[in-house]
Write an enzyme that holds these catalytic residues in place. Sequence first.
Site, PDB file in Angstrom:
ATOM      1  N   GLY A  69      -0.371   4.575   0.145  1.00 16.07           N
ATOM      2  CA  GLY A  69      -1.102   5.773   0.546  1.00 16.07           C
ATOM      3  C   GLY A  69      -1.850   6.372  -0.625  1.00 16.07           C
ATOM      4  N   GLY A 112      -1.845   4.821  -4.193  1.00 10.99           N
ATOM      5  CA  GLY A 112      -2.484   3.558  -4.528  1.00 10.99           C
ATOM      6  C   GLY A 112      -1.781   2.353  -3.949  1.00 10.99           C
ATOM      7  CB  SER A 126      -0.936   0.000   1.217  1.00  9.80           C
ATOM      8  OG  SER A 126      -0.211  -0.139   2.425  1.00  9.80           O
ATOM      9  N   GLY A 129      -5.303   0.659   5.423  1.00  5.42           N
ATOM     10  CA  GLY A 129      -4.559  -0.495   4.948  1.00  5.42           C
ATOM     11  C   GLY A 129      -5.243  -1.814   5.272  1.00  5.42           C
ATOM     12  CG  ASP A 130      -6.043  -2.545   9.211  1.00  6.28           C
ATOM     13  OD1 ASP A 130      -4.880  -2.915   8.954  1.00  6.28           O
ATOM     14  OD2 ASP A 130      -6.328  -1.860  10.208  1.00  6.28           O
TER      15      ASP A 130
END
Length: 314
Positions: free
Chosen positions: A222, A225, A220, A251-252
Amino acid sequence: MIVTVTPNPSLDRTVQVDRLVPGAVHRAFRAHLDPGGKGVNVARALAAAGVPTLAVLPSGGAVGARLAELLAPQAVPVVEVPVQAPTRSNIAVVEADGTTSKFNEPGPELTADEVAAMERTAADLAGRADWVVTCGSLPAGCPDDLHARIAAAARRAGAMVAVDTSGRPLELACQARPDLVKPNLAELAELAGGPLRDLGDVLAVAHQLRAGGVATVLVSLGQLGAVLVAETGTWHATSIATEVRSTVGAGDAMLAGFLRAGGKGPTALRTAVAYGTAAVGLAGSRMPGPDDVHPLRVRVDTVDKSVSLSGVAA
């Protein structure tokens, strides 16, 4: 069935202020109380989409009991491993422009018997799981290789394994040859031992992880993308968040979206980025539901390793 394991869950309080000023008294205009921890968040997002899931977590004291209570209305079944010390509480302060400052407690110190009980519970449940997702920080008392041990046990039971952690636990988990790891940019740089200046650097480290036995790497990035590096190809996906309210749990949510869409290939990457984008538009650490997610707004490009990527800052 997707089983999540969260060795260090939390009760997350998010407060929203106009601007955070060190040393000042702040009056929050909104507050949220949510169950937290990486695996807990993944389970919340999956349950909201109707995906069968089960959250394994140590639970101690009134905070642990409250955490389980908050998960019940979200249809997240919980397997609690009783521990003596109380579950931690975290605070996130979100400013009007979306800037998020997090204050995370270290968590309880687990005994050797409590760690063994959590590991044994995860291994037992892996036998009826399609995926076991082990993630997050490790509280005191847990060995650095706990995620690696859970991953190895899950693979022996026939489940696929996803890992989302950082530092030494991530390094050791990669040696257990999981099916998927999902670091963010800072976590990948820490694993690499130095800064990653562009997308080319990111891809180089991801390919090194694959060469070491990790089947798939989802990074990830941020607002830039995510990148997916797998045996079948390499892809970069981007989307535009219309409004950033909180980055907590984004992110989860991305990991949950990836697994919900099958856990492989560009279609899963598209869904993952759509989930991450939806999450930053929600207040607190809320997880997106299907109505919040818009995969068609995500652009996915195949990455040709022969093309220079040094101009794409990460």
